[in-house]
Design a protein around this motif. Sequence first.
Motif, PDB file in Angstrom:
ATOM      1  N   THR A  47       1.067  -1.082   0.029  1.00  0.00           N
ATOM      2  CA  THR A  47      -0.203   0.007  -0.053  1.00  0.00           C
ATOM      3  C   THR A  47       0.798   1.351  -0.076  1.00  0.00           C
ATOM      4  O   THR A  47       0.540   2.334  -0.818  1.00  0.00           O
ATOM      5  CB  THR A  47      -0.898   0.046   1.219  1.00  0.00           C
ATOM      6  N   GLU A  89      -7.579   0.873  -0.444  1.00  0.00           N
ATOM      7  CA  GLU A  89      -7.867  -0.547   0.261  1.00  0.00           C
ATOM      8  C   GLU A  89      -9.059  -0.363   1.138  1.00  0.00           C
ATOM      9  O   GLU A  89      -9.415   0.898   1.267  1.00  0.00           O
ATOM     10  CB  GLU A  89      -6.700  -1.291   1.051  1.00  0.00           C
ATOM     11  N   ASP A 162      -5.854  -1.430  -5.037  1.00  0.00           N
ATOM     12  CA  ASP A 162      -5.438  -1.930  -3.819  1.00  0.00           C
ATOM     13  C   ASP A 162      -6.395  -3.061  -3.347  1.00  0.00           C
ATOM     14  O   ASP A 162      -7.292  -2.619  -2.538  1.00  0.00           O
ATOM     15  CB  ASP A 162      -4.921  -1.090  -2.614  1.00  0.00           C
ATOM     16  N   GLU A 163      -6.034  -4.249  -3.248  1.00  0.00           N
ATOM     17  CA  GLU A 163      -6.706  -5.423  -2.832  1.00  0.00           C
ATOM     18  C   GLU A 163      -8.156  -5.513  -2.972  1.00  0.00           C
ATOM     19  O   GLU A 163      -9.281  -5.125  -2.032  1.00  0.00           O
ATOM     20  CB  GLU A 163      -6.435  -5.434  -1.335  1.00  0.00           C
TER      21      GLU A 163
HETATM   22 MG    MG Z   1      -2.210  -2.728   2.110  1.00  0.00          MG
END
Ligand code: MG
Lengths: 252, 497
Positions: A47, A89, A162-163
């Motif tokens: 991140t 995220e 992000d994810e």
């Molecule tokens: Mg992360």
Amino acid sequence: MVEQDFILEVDAIHTFIGQFHILEGVTVQVRCNSITVLLGRNGAGKTTTLKSILGLTPPRIGRVLFDGRELQGKRAYDIAAMGIGFVPEHRAIFRNLSVAENLRIAERKKGDLERKAEFIFGLFPDLKRLYKLPGNHLSGGQQQMLAVARALVADNKLLLIDEPSEGLAPILIEQMMEAIRELSATTTVLLVEQNFLMASRLAQYYYIIDDGKSVHQGEMADLIHDEALVHQYLGASVRVEVGASSGRGGGK
Amino acid sequence: MKIKAFWRENNTLLSVALILLALSIFGLFSMGLEPFVRTTLSGFTLSALYFMVAAGLTLVFGLMDVLNFSQGSMLMIGAYAGWQFYTNPTFLFGLAPLVFALMAGLTMMAVLHPLVSKWRIPEQWQSRLRALLLVLAVVIGVLAVAGVDFRGLASTAMVATMVAGNPLAEATLQEPLASFWIRPLLLFLSGALIALAQARPGDSTVVVYKDQSRRSGMIVAGLLALVIVATLVRESGPLAVLTTNGNLRFVLALIVGTLVGAGLGAVIETTLISPLYVRPLYQVIITMGLAFVISELIQLLWDPLPYAMSRPPAFSQPGKAENIWAFFQGGNTTVDILGVTFPSYRLFIIALGVLMFVGLTLVLKYTRLGMIIRAGVQDREMVEALGINVKRVFTLVFALGTGLAALGGIGAAPFVPVEPVMGDRYLMQGFITVVIGGMGSTTGAAVGALLLGLARAFGDYLALKFSLSPAISEASTVIIMAIVLLARPAGLLGRRE
Ligand SMILES: [Mg+2]
Ligand SMILES: Nc1ncnc2c1ncn2[C@@H]1O[C@H](COP(=O)(O)OP(=O)(O)OP(=O)(O)O)[C@@H](O)[C@H]1O
């Protein structure tokens, strides 16, 4: 004239948060029109790498080139406005704004949303139905879709995601993957993904970050067969999933 | 089902409304119509004033977590600026070129930045150079204003209120241009020297933002143009203002007061607040210090006396209007509402407060700026990641908040004494309002202001009726705050986290 291969080049960046030395030399190169995935354990610095690229946590050492331009000394909003979309995220949508406003706020030019509406609702038909609802009435999966959709409103050359599969039900993961694959037809994607199955099926290239350092890189096709490497950096848990993934479905 | 959902969404507001309704029915029957209506209207007037201070406080706190202790001073500055403009424009006209020149100088910071960061200066000399520059700037700044008769310029209004018929008769003359022109020049230089010191010559570790310098360059040019204009109209301006129609002059005073407040807010945010976002405690201390400095400066200029600004002609014709419509035609001092003789100007304050609330709500709900503010309250970083310059939004919102308070100040000036303690008084009430309503919520601030204003008014009524100490009405506001905080620790409409 040399054909420009990489839209993003992150060259040995070091990032500090407060007095903590979080990134100690991360190098990532993202090829135009590809999907590249950042892999690594929890807390490895994935991140932070994305945020360093965007200038939210500007790197102190090293450099970042986007679209051939140096990002050093630019502020986050300028970097984003150069054409980078960010999907943070934990489904960080604006919960107190409606779905419509969540999309509208991402406009950089008037009419961006109208231009992209068809594309966005094509990817995520649910959002059309939820258009007027406040963000906090959405389910987790819908919020994640909205977060991705928000990054699509402006004309972005690169998406940092992000994810996207975090906490989603399997069927939604499938849908999200389909959407990312589809949108990668028009933009480049730098993905952070813990779900190795999803990562391996989507991405063409991978970079492994461990403890704030880039430790490995290559083509996804090779990584899938390198169980030792996967085990060393990504932990035992993913090995099962690797076994389950019987071949690469990603790519274009 | 619909009703149930509605109740769940708005239960706080609805409960407050129900409680207020019950109380007013009780009050109506125990007090009688006339005193009840009169007290309620007085309460609304206070509510409007409290809201004007609280709106900026809550906006600024919600978006950028800054507690602005100088918000009350902004109301006071609005009151003084508007009052001066209305009765003695010489002061503002005399000050304008100097202020603009200093601002232009200070804005040079980002322009100088790219130039001086490459200078080769040994490390140990850098800090000495900065200190030297600052001392030099102060010396030049003092020289620039030496001999300006600020008190003379400021004092005309005191005389003017006495010779109410013809304020022009006693107007202090401006310094002739032949000797004045050097002052803005020196102040610009002084500001530029401070900017130079802030730009940290020789310090190559500072990040230079190129487009920032370009933007600042344009701002400097604009300010310099303003300096020239202000210098030229310095002598003729006050006369022109004073000879315009009183109502128009009042409207202009409202605008000038607001602009002074907003401009000052923008300057405060960019110079004092924004370097300290990493040290919130220092921000609090700096705004407190600022409040103190402002009140001292005002006492220096106008003595610690209370002044009364006269009402504009639209509210000062003798006699009582039979109803609102008659008032619109007659412009009477008082108006008959449900059998109560009520000062018409107070209705204007109530209307101003309501307008402000409605305007603010509409801006927050329907404009892009409002959308960005609401989003920024939740997640600043993400707003920035969308390509939005959040820092500029901060400056804008801070200026909006101080501007609203200043507007409240000049609005209040014709019916409350204009005095150096008004800042602290309204700051305190503003804070209580915001705490009751919930930090960050505009509607909360409105509800809080409503409760506080009514509590004050009815407290005063009861104190008078039962010959209790008037302290009881002051205590009532704190009691309300305590009750609300016990029931809702985040305030009525605060974010529950
Ligand atoms: Mg992360
Ligand atoms: N604000 C902060 N202050 C101090 N340390 C931080 C901060 N933010 C992140 N870190 C640390 O930096 C490291 C990298 O964090 P980062 O969020 O980039 O990891 P990640 O790879 O994204 O992990 P995850 O997979 O859990 O999301 C972690 O060890 C984390 O504790």
